[in-house]
Design a protein around this motif. Structure first.
Motif, mmCIF file in Angstrom:
data_model
loop_
_atom_site.group_PDB
_atom_site.id
_atom_site.type_symbol
_atom_site.label_atom_id
_atom_site.label_comp_id
_atom_site.label_asym_id
_atom_site.label_seq_id
_atom_site.Cartn_x
_atom_site.Cartn_y
_atom_site.Cartn_z
ATOM 1 N N GLY A 91 -22.104 -20.484 16.186
ATOM 2 C CA GLY A 91 -22.860 -21.328 17.112
ATOM 3 C C GLY A 91 -22.416 -21.139 18.553
ATOM 4 N N LYS A 92 -21.493 -20.208 18.780
ATOM 5 C CA LYS A 92 -20.960 -20.041 20.125
ATOM 6 C C LYS A 92 -21.912 -19.210 20.989
ATOM 7 C CE LYS A 92 -16.773 -18.410 22.456
ATOM 8 N NZ LYS A 92 -17.055 -19.153 23.667
ATOM 9 N N ASN A 93 -22.156 -19.717 22.195
ATOM 10 C CA ASN A 93 -22.985 -19.006 23.162
ATOM 11 C C ASN A 93 -22.090 -18.006 23.885
ATOM 12 O OD1 ASN A 93 -24.564 -18.305 25.504
ATOM 13 N ND2 ASN A 93 -25.785 -20.140 25.149
ATOM 14 N N SER A 94 -22.496 -16.736 23.907
ATOM 15 C CA SER A 94 -21.643 -15.710 24.534
ATOM 16 C C SER A 94 -21.507 -15.952 26.034
ATOM 17 C CB SER A 94 -22.211 -14.313 24.283
ATOM 18 O OG SER A 94 -23.368 -14.104 25.074
ATOM 19 N N GLY A 95 -22.446 -16.690 26.607
ATOM 20 C CA GLY A 95 -22.344 -17.084 28.015
ATOM 21 C C GLY A 95 -22.895 -16.077 29.002
ATOM 22 N N ASP A 96 -23.212 -14.845 28.529
ATOM 23 C CA ASP A 96 -23.639 -13.832 29.503
ATOM 24 C C ASP A 96 -24.861 -13.024 29.059
ATOM 25 O OD1 ASP A 96 -22.651 -12.181 27.554
ATOM 26 O OD2 ASP A 96 -21.157 -11.187 28.813
ATOM 27 N N ASN A 97 -25.557 -13.531 28.040
ATOM 28 C CA ASN A 97 -26.781 -12.862 27.571
ATOM 29 C C ASN A 97 -26.532 -11.495 26.941
ATOM 30 O OD1 ASN A 97 -29.385 -14.325 27.858
ATOM 31 N ND2 ASN A 97 -28.546 -14.690 29.901
ATOM 32 N N THR A 98 -25.332 -11.290 26.419
ATOM 33 C CA THR A 98 -25.121 -10.100 25.600
ATOM 34 C C THR A 98 -24.533 -10.547 24.269
ATOM 35 O OG1 THR A 98 -22.850 -9.639 26.276
ATOM 36 C CG2 THR A 98 -24.594 -8.724 27.665
ATOM 37 N N GLY A 99 -24.755 -9.750 23.246
ATOM 38 C CA GLY A 99 -24.233 -10.062 21.925
ATOM 39 C C GLY A 99 -24.652 -8.984 20.951
ATOM 40 N N ILE A 100 -24.593 -9.306 19.675
ATOM 41 C CA ILE A 100 -24.959 -8.331 18.645
ATOM 42 C C ILE A 100 -26.478 -8.134 18.689
ATOM 43 C CG2 ILE A 100 -24.968 -7.827 16.171
ATOM 44 C CD1 ILE A 100 -22.592 -9.877 15.970
ATOM 45 N N ALA A 101 -26.920 -6.908 18.894
ATOM 46 C CA ALA A 101 -28.346 -6.576 18.997
ATOM 47 C C ALA A 101 -29.040 -7.410 20.081
ATOM 48 C CB ALA A 101 -29.060 -6.755 17.657
ATOM 49 N N PHE A 102 -28.315 -7.793 21.076
ATOM 50 C CA PHE A 102 -28.831 -8.599 22.189
ATOM 51 C C PHE A 102 -28.285 -7.992 23.474
ATOM 52 C CE2 PHE A 102 -29.799 -12.091 24.884
ATOM 53 C CZ PHE A 102 -30.619 -12.983 24.201
ATOM 54 N N PRO A 103 -29.065 -7.480 24.391
ATOM 55 C CA PRO A 103 -30.527 -7.505 24.425
ATOM 56 C C PRO A 103 -31.129 -6.453 23.476
ATOM 57 C CG PRO A 103 -29.725 -6.122 26.191
ATOM 58 C CD PRO A 103 -28.509 -6.693 25.511
ATOM 59 N N THR A 104 -32.443 -6.449 23.391
ATOM 60 C CA THR A 104 -33.164 -5.379 22.708
ATOM 61 C C THR A 104 -33.387 -4.259 23.729
ATOM 62 O OG1 THR A 104 -34.347 -7.006 21.394
ATOM 63 C CG2 THR A 104 -35.305 -4.799 21.492
ATOM 64 N N ILE A 105 -33.042 -3.032 23.342
ATOM 65 C CA ILE A 105 -33.332 -1.889 24.223
ATOM 66 C C ILE A 105 -33.971 -0.784 23.390
ATOM 67 C CG2 ILE A 105 -32.444 -0.295 25.963
ATOM 68 C CD1 ILE A 105 -29.908 -1.942 26.146
ATOM 69 N N HIS A 106 -35.154 -0.352 23.795
ATOM 70 C CA HIS A 106 -35.802 0.792 23.141
ATOM 71 C C HIS A 106 -35.723 1.984 24.090
ATOM 72 C CE1 HIS A 106 -37.366 -1.970 20.190
ATOM 73 N NE2 HIS A 106 -38.018 -2.670 21.106
ATOM 74 N N PHE A 107 -35.041 3.038 23.659
ATOM 75 C CA PHE A 107 -34.948 4.250 24.476
ATOM 76 C C PHE A 107 -35.936 5.304 23.982
ATOM 77 C CE2 PHE A 107 -30.575 2.583 25.124
ATOM 78 C CZ PHE A 107 -30.548 2.594 26.509
ATOM 79 N N HIS A 108 -36.641 5.923 24.936
ATOM 80 C CA HIS A 108 -37.529 7.043 24.596
ATOM 81 C C HIS A 108 -37.268 8.156 25.603
ATOM 82 C CE1 HIS A 108 -39.919 4.243 22.137
ATOM 83 N NE2 HIS A 108 -39.865 3.414 23.161
ATOM 84 N N GLU A 109 -37.097 9.371 25.107
ATOM 85 C CA GLU A 109 -36.971 10.503 26.024
ATOM 86 C C GLU A 109 -38.364 11.045 26.318
ATOM 87 O OE1 GLU A 109 -33.825 13.378 25.209
ATOM 88 O OE2 GLU A 109 -35.248 14.968 25.669
ATOM 89 N N TRP A 110 -38.587 11.381 27.569
ATOM 90 C CA TRP A 110 -39.852 12.006 27.907
ATOM 91 C C TRP A 110 -39.605 13.183 28.843
ATOM 92 C CZ3 TRP A 110 -43.213 8.042 31.184
ATOM 93 C CH2 TRP A 110 -42.516 7.672 32.336
ATOM 94 N N GLU A 111 -40.666 13.951 29.098
ATOM 95 C CA GLU A 111 -40.486 15.194 29.850
ATOM 96 C C GLU A 111 -40.572 14.969 31.356
ATOM 97 O OE1 GLU A 111 -39.416 18.057 28.637
ATOM 98 O OE2 GLU A 111 -39.271 16.925 26.755
#
Lengths: 203, 289
Positions: B110-130
């Motif tokens: 129940g602990k708030n990490s306090g800085d908006n980061t954590g396990i799978a937080f945030p969501t980031i989708h990486f895509h490589e493009w040309e």
């Protein structure tokens, strides 16, 4: 526009009907998911442990004739003093399992939030003389302007959004969407939309 | 590699404190269409007033600053782990500057990490493009609207919904009726047909990046989007669930290949505070939109 000032009398609440706009003044307390679970487990269904005794007494004084606001604010602290930066309502329905008991136990006159609540809360509003006040979800910067002062914060270990913030509000705007006479705008809108849905689906 | 931390902080600030022009325009149009003096009209007027205030004061539009969802398109040779480190650092800085509420909670303690980061937080989708530029989109998706998002598996007998576009139509109407005002109507619907349970929701949220007034290039989906927009608004749920003409601002539908056995319809409900912002980095130049 109906002026409501804490402590709010039962008479003032009984005079309100769904659709009425109100302007709230006085000291209220934020509480959302973790705080409701905490209050039920420690104060209402259980006997307050020694460590929580003082907070229990303080909350009884604060909440009697006052309101709980379903809100997890964005806050800032400058020179040791807290203030609210953004403070719109959270979805109230999550507190439906707890709210009726909290209203009855502490003698709340209003619950403030968004999205409305269910039949248990509506019944408690009728029984104890309370109303559900709807504020505009997402209107956080605007609503924060009505929060003039942060007087105290309890249960900070639950995190900023879940902590219980004791705040003084002035001209806090809201609409009565559930009254103490058994009427709920939410129930009416849901019934109507349910009928439209059946028509659209030919069910 | 260049340090983009401050550029990411600015992207977060923009997403949290200002609404995209197309969303604000749609809210204004909705306001003008509601009955003068009605609860719906007043709710939308308050919403518009709040949007203006948040923009000028640079404070969050909504206190629920949501799940941050980053979609990154990067040129070949970019270190994604370095970008992720900078993004996480930027979230912590943005939280300290009160552009974000600390929003990442450990479900066990129940602990708030306090800085908006954590396990799978945030969501980031990486895509490589040309292309020779970096493009980053950020969506801030609030919890109220996430809670009313829903996934159906077709066929769905209670609604007589089969495995076709008529079945999709039926479950989407049901989803919005179930949501009532709880997701902060008027919302925007991102819908995916197909995929597995995970990719289906991902695809649905990706639809929310589309401009509200674009037209789906697939004619049958364009027709379904238009029909659903009209029918949903006839449900009468209205802004905040107060009753009224505007229940959703837009409906966006995409698809993903599915297994023969599965037919999912995922509905990502986004609140009216449809916060998204974009950033482009080309050489030394950084632009936002």
């Amino acid at each position: 526009m109906n002026e409501l000032t804490v402590p709010i009398s039962e008479e003032a609440i009984r005079a309100l009907h769904v659709g009425d706009t109100v302007s709230l003044n006085g000291v209220i307390v934020t509480a959302r998911d973790a705080a409701h679970k905490y209050m039920i487990e420690n104060f209402i269904e259980g006997k307050p442990p020694e460590s929580e005794r003082e907070l229990y007494e303080r909350l009884k004084e604060l909440l009697s004739g006052s309101a709980i606001y379903h809100c997890g604010p964005v806050v800032k602290q400058e020179d040791g003093k807290w203030s609210f930066v953004a403070a719109g309502p959270t979805t109230s329905m999550r507190e439906e399992p707890y709210q009726a008991q909290v209203i009855g136990h502490f003698g709340l006159r209003a619950v403030i939030g968004k999205g409305g609540m269910g039949p248990k809360t509506l019944e408690a509003c009728q029984k104890y003389g309370a109303v559900y006040l709807h504020t505009i979800g997402g209107a956080a910067s605007l609503i924060a302007q009505s929060v003039k002062e942060v007087l105290a914060v309890y249960k900070m270990e639950l995190g900023v959004p879940e902590a219980m913030w004791v705040i003084r509000v002035e001209n806090f705007p809201a609409v009565v969407t559930m009254d103490s006479h058994g009427k709920s705008i939410h129930a009416e809108v849901a019934e109507h939309s349910g009928e439209r849905l059946k028509e659209l689906l030919g069910l | 590699m260049r340090d983009l931390t401050e550029a990411f902080v600015e992207l977060i600030r923009r997403a949290s404190t200002d609404l995209p022009a197309d969303v604000e325009a749609a809210l204004r149009k909705a306001h003008d269409s509601e009955e003068p003096g009605s609860a719906a009209e007043r709710a939308l007027a308050t919403i518009l007033e709040n949007v203006e205030l948040a923009r000028s004061a640079s404070t969050p539009i909504c206190q629920d600053t949501g799940t941050p969802i980053f979609t990154v398109y990067h040129p070949p040779g970019t270190s994604t782990s370095e970008l992720e480190r900078q993004i996480r650092n930027a979230l912590a800085i943005a939280t300290r500057r009160t552009y974000l509420r600390p929003n990442a909670v450990d479900p066990l303690t129940g602990k708030n990490s306090g800085d908006n980061t954590g396990i799978a937080f945030p969501t980031i989708h990486f895509h490589e493009w040309e292309q020779d530029e970096l493009r980053v989109s950020l969506q801030l998706k609030g919890g109220g609207s996430e809670n009313v998002s829903i996934q159906y598996k077709l066929p769905y007998a209670p609604l007589k919904a089969g495995r076709d576009l008529e079945g999709v139509r039926r479950v989407v109407l049901d989803a919005v009726n179930k949501a009532q005002g709880l997701g902060c109507a008027p919302g925007v619907l991102g819908i995916a047909i197909g995929g597995d349970r995970g990719t289906s929701y991902m695809k649905a949220k990706e639809q929310l990046l589309r401009p509200l007034d674009d037209v789906n290039p697939i004619p049958e989906l364009a027709a379904l989007e238009a029909r659903l927009l009209d029918e949903i608004n006839r449900l009468g749920i209205g802004p905040m669930g107060f009753g009224g003409k505007t229940t959703v601002l837009a409906v966006k539908i995409g698809t993903a290949h599915r297994l023969p056995a599965s037919y999912f319809v995922s509905i990502a409900y986004m609140c009216w505070a449809d916060r998204r912002a974009h950033m482009r980095v080309r050489g030394e130049e950084i632009t936002y939109e």
